[in-house]
Design an enzyme around this catalytic site. Structure first.
Site, PDB file in Angstrom:
ATOM      1  N   ASP A  56       0.939  -1.394  -0.019  1.00  0.00           N
ATOM      2  CA  ASP A  56       0.098   0.036   0.198  1.00  0.00           C
ATOM      3  C   ASP A  56       0.819   1.217  -0.086  1.00  0.00           C
ATOM      4  O   ASP A  56       1.415   1.592   0.887  1.00  0.00           O
ATOM      5  CB  ASP A  56      -0.767  -0.008   1.346  1.00  0.00           C
ATOM      6  CG  ASP A  56      -2.268   0.930   1.145  1.00  0.00           C
ATOM      7  OD1 ASP A  56      -2.149   1.826   0.392  1.00  0.00           O
ATOM      8  OD2 ASP A  56      -3.214   0.359   1.848  1.00  0.00           O
ATOM      9  N   ASP A  95      -2.842   4.546  -2.442  1.00  0.00           N
ATOM     10  CA  ASP A  95      -3.934   5.448  -1.743  1.00  0.00           C
ATOM     11  C   ASP A  95      -4.390   6.753  -2.284  1.00  0.00           C
ATOM     12  O   ASP A  95      -3.329   7.394  -2.774  1.00  0.00           O
ATOM     13  CB  ASP A  95      -2.963   5.563  -0.361  1.00  0.00           C
ATOM     14  CG  ASP A  95      -3.743   6.154   0.817  1.00  0.00           C
ATOM     15  OD1 ASP A  95      -4.911   5.475   1.070  1.00  0.00           O
ATOM     16  OD2 ASP A  95      -3.425   7.384   1.110  1.00  0.00           O
ATOM     17  N   GLU A 143      -6.634   3.958  -5.677  1.00  0.00           N
ATOM     18  CA  GLU A 143      -7.957   4.208  -5.082  1.00  0.00           C
ATOM     19  C   GLU A 143      -8.192   5.443  -5.591  1.00  0.00           C
ATOM     20  O   GLU A 143      -7.517   6.592  -5.366  1.00  0.00           O
ATOM     21  CB  GLU A 143      -7.402   4.218  -3.546  1.00  0.00           C
ATOM     22  CG  GLU A 143      -8.788   4.628  -2.706  1.00  0.00           C
ATOM     23  CD  GLU A 143      -8.656   5.027  -1.247  1.00  0.00           C
ATOM     24  OE1 GLU A 143      -9.414   5.135  -0.454  1.00  0.00           O
ATOM     25  OE2 GLU A 143      -7.540   5.470  -1.068  1.00  0.00           O
ATOM     26  N   HIS A 159     -10.754  -1.423   4.660  1.00  0.00           N
ATOM     27  CA  HIS A 159     -10.553  -0.942   6.100  1.00  0.00           C
ATOM     28  C   HIS A 159     -11.140   0.344   6.541  1.00  0.00           C
ATOM     29  O   HIS A 159     -10.897   0.838   7.472  1.00  0.00           O
ATOM     30  CB  HIS A 159      -8.997  -1.067   6.187  1.00  0.00           C
ATOM     31  CG  HIS A 159      -8.413   0.108   5.305  1.00  0.00           C
ATOM     32  ND1 HIS A 159      -8.549  -0.217   3.897  1.00  0.00           N
ATOM     33  CD2 HIS A 159      -7.856   1.313   5.731  1.00  0.00           C
ATOM     34  CE1 HIS A 159      -7.949   0.848   3.289  1.00  0.00           C
ATOM     35  NE2 HIS A 159      -7.354   1.837   4.492  1.00  0.00           N
ATOM     36  N   ASP A 160     -11.882   1.090   5.454  1.00  0.00           N
ATOM     37  CA  ASP A 160     -12.731   2.336   5.676  1.00  0.00           C
ATOM     38  C   ASP A 160     -13.935   2.094   5.610  1.00  0.00           C
ATOM     39  O   ASP A 160     -14.572   2.866   6.002  1.00  0.00           O
ATOM     40  CB  ASP A 160     -12.220   3.036   4.335  1.00  0.00           C
ATOM     41  CG  ASP A 160     -10.848   3.663   4.600  1.00  0.00           C
ATOM     42  OD1 ASP A 160      -9.955   3.693   5.497  1.00  0.00           O
ATOM     43  OD2 ASP A 160     -10.062   4.025   3.346  1.00  0.00           O
TER      44      ASP A 160
END
Ligand code: GLC
Ligand code: CA
Length: 542
Positions: free
Chosen positions: A100, A201, A243, A317-318
């Site tokens: 990431d 990200d 993302e 994870h969000d």
């Protein structure tokens, strides 16, 4: 199989949030050695790659999305040698590791930012986004994603710096070519370590232009992406996923152009942001507009076909846990978790499974003192000050808070769900005695077995990869159904998205097809769909 087809088009990616996955040394925090110990489990599930949320050195203000050294591992997770071991061990299990990369911002504790603060003449000063000003008079009214102004005053410099996230996440200035080169060197260093790919990200925010209040999709975004891709990713057979909260289908075709000039695929959120009041924040809860959900999925399937590549996901994870969000985490937890899996995994794109999703893990409903996420804690304060009641705020947090996804992985029914022998950094969901991996891996009727089956099917039939998509029953308020078709075969997926029993309008059509997978164990009636019943059929075309 077409040898020019990219490996990641038939891959299934599993996301690990390392601090919540498996703790090897009893300090209550998951780590790399913990992951290594679970590779057998992941190979059994059948996944091809692990997207590892950030493990680089970080003060952990935003759980690692604030990196202070891109070329070292945070001691909390282990060492660089552990990371090398993970890459090597994973390879033995036929699993690649996806790193990431947080390139929109660094930590304020990164050496670059420490240098940048030393003076305007410092060579690193321009690595960040600064504006002159007067203390107390902000350059503009832009807000940071985690609350407060996007500008932070630095008295030594008499300047503000720009941060789209927390004050400890200063934005990097991509306009500076030396910064870009340092980033490319770092990426190439990781490629040299055998990394299988990168998740980028908030990549749509790197080309910000704060004076024009532009955050995502800045004018130079795709120029930067093409440059980065050429200097780094194109040198190896990697998967790269961007993302992009602000992507439209048109933009997605740029990001994921099959000519490989930018990234492999886009990770966009249009479908997953539908249950909120339009124009408001995610915390402002609204029911899911089901027909809209179908329209959005259908549009992405159609428009990207042959022209781009999408990620398929319900969770990360969000995001809150999908079974609690759009399924039913009570009486029909197992059926609805499987239904959501079947619905998603038949589509075109690369499926992502977020840790615990394959077990049907649910949201957790904690007291405010039990939460750890900076976003949740800031929201709580902000809304209290605005006059919301504690009850209202907690309702939003229970539904949408990021810690729902971050509660420790539920491995077995021993204390702390087998996640740690110490005290977990975030409380384990109390339902771990009932929902855990040990209870599911050998059970053919479990949510786990359904995911495993879906992964196997994707490997078996090419129609999953290239088949053309057609939405069925478009105006039906309960049923989500579609076909995928190629020269050899047809796949038909029909799902009852809700808890009522409904008529199945496709019974005749499916009569001669083979049932591949279903959300129920006992065969039902072809003309009826039970609550959350999903079926996936296949037929050869002659
Ligand atoms: C992304 C991450 C999120 C993080 C943010 C800032 O949205 O997924 O966890 O807080 O970027 O890096
Ligand atoms: Ca640990």
């Amino acid at each position: 199989m077409d040898s020019s087809r990219k490996w990641w088009k038939s891959a299934v990616i599993y996301q690990i949030y390392p601090r919540s996955f498996a703790d090897s040394n009893g300090d209550g925090i998951g780590d790399l050695k913990g992951i290594i110990a679970k590779l057998d489990y992941l190979e059994n599930l059948g996944i091809d790659a692990i997207w590892l949320s950030p493990v680089c050195r970080s003060p952990q203000d935003d759980n690692g999305y604030d990196i202070s050294d891109y070329q070292d591992i945070d001691p909390m997770f282990g060492t660089l040698a552990d990371m090398e071991e993970l890459i090597a061990e994973a390879e033995k299990h036929h699993i690649r590791i996806i790193l990431d990369l947080v390139l929109n911002h660094s930590s304020d504790e990164h050496r670059w930012f420490q240098e940048a603060k030393k003076g305007r003449e410092n060579p690193y000063h321009d690595y960040y986004v600064w504006r002159d000003g007067v203390e107390g008079e902000l350059p503009n009214d832009m807000r940071a994603a985690f609350g407060g102004s996007a500008w932070e005053w630095v008295p030594e410099l008499q300047q503000y710096y720009f941060h789209q996230f927390s004050v400890k996440q200063p934005d990097l200035n991509w306009e500076n070519p030396r910064l870009r080169q340092e980033i490319y060197d770092m990426i190439n260093w990781w490629i040299g370590k055998g990394i299988g790919g990168f998740r980028l990200d908030v990549i749509d925010q790197i080309a910000k232009e704060p004076d024009k209040k532009i955050t995502n999709n800045g004018p130079r975004l795709h120029e930067y992406l093409r440059e980065m891709s050429k200097e780094t990713f194109q040198k190896a057979d990697l998967v790269t996923v961007g993302e992009a909260w602000g992507a439209t289908t048109e933009l997605a075709k740029l990001y994921s152009n099959p000519d490989n000039s930018e990234l492999s695929m886009v990770f966009q959120f249009e479908h997953i942001c539908l249950d909120q009041i339009a124009g408001k924040e995610k915390w402002d809860l609204a029911p899911l507009p089901f027909l809209k959900l179908k329209e959005v999925f259908g549009r992405w399937q159609k428009e990207l076909c042959g022209k781009g590549w999408n990620s398929l996901f319900w969770n990360n994870h969000d995001l809150p846990r999908i079974v609690s969000r759009w399924g039913n985490d009570g009486a029909y937890r197992v059926e609805s978790a499987k239904m959501l899996a079947v619905l998603l995994h038949g589509m075109q794109g690369t499926p992502y499974i977020y840790q615990g999703e394959e077990l049907g893990m649910t949201n957790a409903q904690y007291e405010i003192g039990e939460y750890r996420d900076i976003e949740t804690l800031n929201l709580y304060q902000e809304r209290l000050e605005k006059g919301y009641t504690e009850e209202e705020i907690l309702r939003s947090i229970h539904a949408k808070g990021r810690d729902n996804a971050r509660t420790p992985m539920q491995w077995d029914d021993s204390e702390h769900a087998g996640f740690t022998s110490g005290t977990p950094w975030l409380k384990v969901n109390p339902n771990y005695k009932e929902i855990n991996a040990a209870g599911q891996t050998a059970d053919a009727s479990s949510v786990f077995s359904c995911y495993k089956k879906l992964i196997q099917l994707r490997k078996r039939y090419l129609v999953f990869i290239d088949g053309a998509f057609e939405m069925l029953c478009e105006d039906d308020g309960d049923i989500f159904a579609y076909t995928r078709t190629d020269a050899d075969s047809e796949l038909l997926v029909v799902c009852n998205f809700y808890g009522n029993t409904v008529e199945c309008p496709l019974a005749e059509r499916t009569a001669s097809m083979e049932l591949l997978v279903s959300s129920y164990e006992e065969a039902g009636q072809p003309g009826t769909l039970r609550p959350y019943e999903a079926r996936m059929y296949h037929a050869r075309r002659s």
